[in-house]
Scaffold this motif. Structure first.
Motif: not given
Length: 213
Positions: A31-33, A37-38, A42-44, A75-88
């Motif tokens: 799980l840690e690995k 990797e995620i 996301a960083t790259i 941008l990292m928060s958007l890439v790492m958690f794409p399944k979250k509902e978001q409001m702009a």
């Protein structure tokens, strides 16, 4: 002292060979690995996007309570958690010189898209920016029922607090609906927007090409 209290110098000299839950430990490592990797991917991806578009990484305030921590962190928060509902949230206001300004406030993560949840998120943004709902003179969303519903929609909830916050159907959303409808019926329009997208991609992929245009 540690060895005496534990009854055995397991982690000091002898090594530990009596782990009763080896499978759990192995799952934890996997799980840690996976999480590592995620984060790495996301960083790259975030770095590539910012470098490709010649955008700054850091913002003026990257503290935890900041509404905009800079392009890289946001941008990292958007890439790492794409399944979250978001409001702009975009704020439009008139400055002291009478000029209309429009500012992108940020993307807010919400648990769901119900009108109550969205209203609570907007209240939080207003509070963090020292804004008052009583000063609002307009609101604009798409035509979804949770946003523009006459009784329980976000529009109605805000109007209940401020009758002057007139609702306007988002023009960008209306334009998008028109373009999609036309593209589906006319191949020429479809090809035009496809070529336009390619041109924009090529131009904005290089600072020199942007300057030339």
């Amino acid at each position: 002292m540690v060895g005496e209290q534990g009854g055995r110098d397991a982690f000091i000299t002898e090594g530990f060979d009596n782990w009763s839950k080896k499978c759990s430990f192995r799952k934890h490592m996997e799980l840690e690995k996976s999480n590592y990797e995620i984060r790495l991917r996301a960083t790259i991806r975030s770095c590539r996007f910012l470098l490709k578009n010649a955008l700054p990484f850091r913002g003026h305030d990257d503290r935890e309570k900041s509404n905009n921590k800079g392009l890289f962190i946001e941008l990292m928060s958007l890439v790492m958690f794409p399944k979250k509902e978001q409001m702009a949230i975009v704020l439009r206001y008139i400055d002291r010189h009478g000029i209309v300004n429009e500012r992108f406030n940020g993307v807010v993560h919400v648990l769901d898209t119900s009108s109550l949840t969205l209203k609570a998120a907007i209240d939080t943004v207003f509070s963090n920016n020292n804004l008052s709902m009583a000063q609002e003179r307009g609101q604009g969303y798409d035509g979804a029922n949770n946003m523009s519903g006459a009784f329980n929609g976000l529009k109605s909830m805000i109007l209940n607090e401020n009758n002057d916050a007139h609702y306007i159907h988002c023009f960008a959303h209306q334009l998008q609906l028109v373009v999609v409808a036309v593209v589906k019926k006319h191949d020429g329009v479809d090809e035009f927007f496809e070529q336009l997208a390619l041109v924009v991609t090529v131009v904005y992929g290089s600072c020199k090409r942007k300057d030339m245009i």
